[in-house]
Every structure is written in C-alpha cells, then in structure tokens.
Design a protein around this motif. Structure first.
Motif, short mmCIF file in Angstrom:
data_model
loop_
_atom_site.label_atom_id
_atom_site.label_comp_id
_atom_site.label_asym_id
_atom_site.label_seq_id
_atom_site.Cartn_x
_atom_site.Cartn_y
_atom_site.Cartn_z
N LEU A 127 0.97 -1.17 -0.01
CA LEU A 127 0.03 -0.14 -0.04
C LEU A 127 0.95 1.15 -0.09
O LEU A 127 0.55 2.36 -0.56
CB LEU A 127 -0.79 0.03 1.21
N VAL A 128 1.96 1.07 0.63
CA VAL A 128 2.98 2.16 0.69
C VAL A 128 3.45 2.52 -0.59
O VAL A 128 3.68 3.72 -0.92
CB VAL A 128 4.06 2.30 1.75
N ALA A 129 3.78 1.56 -1.29
CA ALA A 129 4.49 1.60 -2.53
C ALA A 129 3.55 1.74 -3.86
O ALA A 129 3.83 2.18 -4.81
CB ALA A 129 5.10 -0.02 -2.95
N GLY A 130 2.23 1.67 -3.49
CA GLY A 130 1.33 1.82 -4.54
C GLY A 130 0.09 1.11 -4.40
O GLY A 130 -0.70 1.17 -3.40
N THR A 131 -0.34 0.25 -5.49
CA THR A 131 -1.55 -0.72 -5.23
C THR A 131 -1.23 -2.06 -4.80
O THR A 131 -0.17 -2.78 -5.13
CB THR A 131 -2.10 -0.78 -6.71
N PRO A 132 -1.98 -2.70 -3.91
CA PRO A 132 -1.63 -4.21 -3.43
C PRO A 132 -1.79 -4.88 -4.48
O PRO A 132 -2.54 -4.84 -5.29
CB PRO A 132 -2.60 -4.24 -2.09
N ASN A 133 -1.16 -6.01 -4.36
CA ASN A 133 -1.27 -7.23 -5.12
C ASN A 133 -2.49 -8.03 -5.04
O ASN A 133 -2.92 -8.26 -3.70
CB ASN A 133 0.05 -8.18 -5.13
N VAL A 134 -3.07 -8.41 -5.98
CA VAL A 134 -4.51 -9.14 -5.94
C VAL A 134 -4.16 -10.46 -5.09
O VAL A 134 -4.99 -10.99 -4.37
CB VAL A 134 -5.00 -9.33 -7.12
N ALA A 135 -3.12 -11.06 -5.39
CA ALA A 135 -2.85 -12.32 -4.76
C ALA A 135 -2.63 -12.10 -3.14
O ALA A 135 -2.84 -13.08 -2.48
CB ALA A 135 -1.57 -13.17 -5.34
N ARG A 136 -2.14 -10.89 -2.90
CA ARG A 136 -1.72 -10.89 -1.35
C ARG A 136 -3.31 -10.49 -0.82
O ARG A 136 -3.65 -11.12 0.26
CB ARG A 136 -1.20 -9.46 -1.12
N LEU A 137 -4.11 -9.86 -1.59
CA LEU A 137 -5.47 -9.72 -0.93
C LEU A 137 -6.18 -11.05 -0.59
O LEU A 137 -6.89 -11.17 0.43
CB LEU A 137 -6.27 -8.72 -1.78
N ARG A 138 -6.34 -11.90 -1.66
CA ARG A 138 -6.65 -13.01 -1.44
C ARG A 138 -6.09 -14.04 -0.24
O ARG A 138 -6.80 -14.81 0.24
CB ARG A 138 -6.43 -14.06 -2.91
N GLU A 139 -4.75 -13.99 -0.24
CA GLU A 139 -4.20 -14.53 0.85
C GLU A 139 -4.65 -14.07 2.31
O GLU A 139 -5.04 -14.81 3.00
CB GLU A 139 -2.64 -14.30 0.66
N ILE A 140 -4.77 -12.83 2.41
CA ILE A 140 -5.39 -12.17 3.53
C ILE A 140 -6.67 -12.72 3.84
O ILE A 140 -7.03 -12.91 4.96
CB ILE A 140 -5.19 -10.86 3.93
N VAL A 141 -7.48 -12.55 2.96
CA VAL A 141 -8.83 -12.93 3.05
C VAL A 141 -9.04 -14.41 3.46
O VAL A 141 -9.65 -14.84 4.26
CB VAL A 141 -9.83 -12.71 1.70
N GLN A 142 -8.22 -15.24 2.71
CA GLN A 142 -8.46 -16.74 3.03
C GLN A 142 -8.10 -16.99 4.44
O GLN A 142 -8.37 -17.73 5.36
CB GLN A 142 -7.41 -17.39 2.07
N TRP A 143 -6.96 -16.15 4.97
CA TRP A 143 -6.37 -16.41 6.40
C TRP A 143 -7.38 -16.01 7.39
O TRP A 143 -7.70 -16.60 8.13
CB TRP A 143 -5.04 -15.39 6.56
N SER A 144 -8.03 -14.94 7.06
CA SER A 144 -9.04 -14.35 7.89
C SER A 144 -10.23 -15.40 8.01
O SER A 144 -10.87 -15.40 9.01
CB SER A 144 -9.58 -12.99 7.57
N GLU A 145 -10.53 -16.31 6.96
CA GLU A 145 -11.79 -17.02 6.89
C GLU A 145 -11.47 -18.17 7.63
O GLU A 145 -12.28 -19.13 8.03
CB GLU A 145 -12.13 -16.99 5.46
N THR A 146 -10.15 -18.55 7.33
CA THR A 146 -9.74 -20.10 7.74
C THR A 146 -9.01 -20.31 9.08
O THR A 146 -8.92 -21.29 9.77
CB THR A 146 -8.77 -20.75 6.68
N VAL A 147 -8.40 -19.27 9.50
CA VAL A 147 -7.74 -19.25 10.80
C VAL A 147 -8.76 -19.62 12.13
O VAL A 147 -9.80 -19.17 12.36
CB VAL A 147 -7.04 -17.92 11.08
N PRO A 148 -8.42 -20.78 12.70
CA PRO A 148 -9.34 -21.35 13.92
C PRO A 148 -8.72 -20.15 15.13
O PRO A 148 -7.62 -19.80 15.29
CB PRO A 148 -8.57 -22.64 14.22
N THR A 149 -9.75 -20.21 16.22
CA THR A 149 -9.36 -19.26 17.31
C THR A 149 -8.86 -20.28 18.35
O THR A 149 -9.46 -21.19 18.46
CB THR A 149 -10.87 -18.76 17.62
#
Length: 138
Positions: A88-110
């Motif tokens: 984000l500091v360098a410009g636009t985020p990579n789409v793969a990075r966004l998918r990785e973060i979304v997947q982590w948020s959905e699948t990480v157990p508490t």
C-alpha cells in the motif's frame, strides 16, 4: 542425587564426562556401575522412567506442538498484514496478497488460550479494517 536405571552406554558416557582430576570418584562410580545388577521388569508393572524417555516425552509434547502451530497461524496473519502495508505504501496492493489475507481471515481457527485468542482477534480486526479500506468484505 542418585540416578538409577541408566543404560550401560549412558553410564559409560557419564563416567567419561567426569574430570580426570578426581580418580577416586571415577573408580568408585565404575565399581557401582559394574556391581549394580540391572533389575528385570516384573510382568504387569510399569518400567522405571529413564532419562531417554523423559527427553522423548518432552520432544513430543502435544500441548507445546499445538501452541507452536497456533503461533505460526498468528505470525502468518501478521506477516500478511506487513506485506500488505508495504504494498500500500508503494502503490497498489497485489491481488494475490489480498486473496491470501482474505483466506487467512476466513480459515484461521480461534486458539483455546485466552491470551493468544485475544491477540488473534486483534489481528483479525486489523485485517478486516485494511480490507474494508479497499472495499473488500470478509
């Protein structure tokens, strides 16, 4: 402290580690090791716990392994957030990075531990805030 039920190899290794400046101690220990018969286990009883067994149990601790895995999950989320911030500091985020973060948020157990669970919730809130800034819902 007296340690019983040492294997002959372990006893020899311990004797070899003694300083050579105390020959009387080494000779007494050698006599004790040679004179001490190895007791035969009685059927139906639990064998004496050895140092090797204690080391093996400590190495295969399921609680510690579970905590390590949970810590890796938390660290993965922090690393993904850090990479997203750099993009984000360098410009636009990579789409793969966004998918990785979304997947982590959905699948990480508490985690079961309250401290680790609180940390995980904080990271998840931060992930959701960063994704909301980009109009991405999780």
């Amino acid at each position: 402290m007296r340690i019983d039920s040492l294997s002959p190899m372990m006893a020899r290794n311990l004797l070899a580690a003694l300083p050579k400046s105390v020959p009387s101690l080494a000779s007494r220990l050698e006599e004790q090791v040679a004179a001490a018969p190895h007791p035969q286990p009685v059927p139906g009883t639990v064998p004496a716990t050895s140092v090797q067994m204690l080391v093996a149990i400590a190495a295969n601790n399921p609680v510690a392994e579970r905590r390590r895995k949970q810590a890796r999950d938390v660290e993965r989320g922090i690393d993904a957030l850090d990479r997203l911030h750099k993009e984000l500091v360098a410009g636009t985020p990579n789409v793969a990075r966004l998918r990785e973060i979304v997947q982590w948020s959905e699948t990480v157990p508490t985690p079961a531990e309250p401290e680790l669970a609180a940390l995980m919730r904080d990271i998840d809130v931060r992930v959701r805030v960063e994704l909301a800034k980009l109009d991405i819902q999780v």
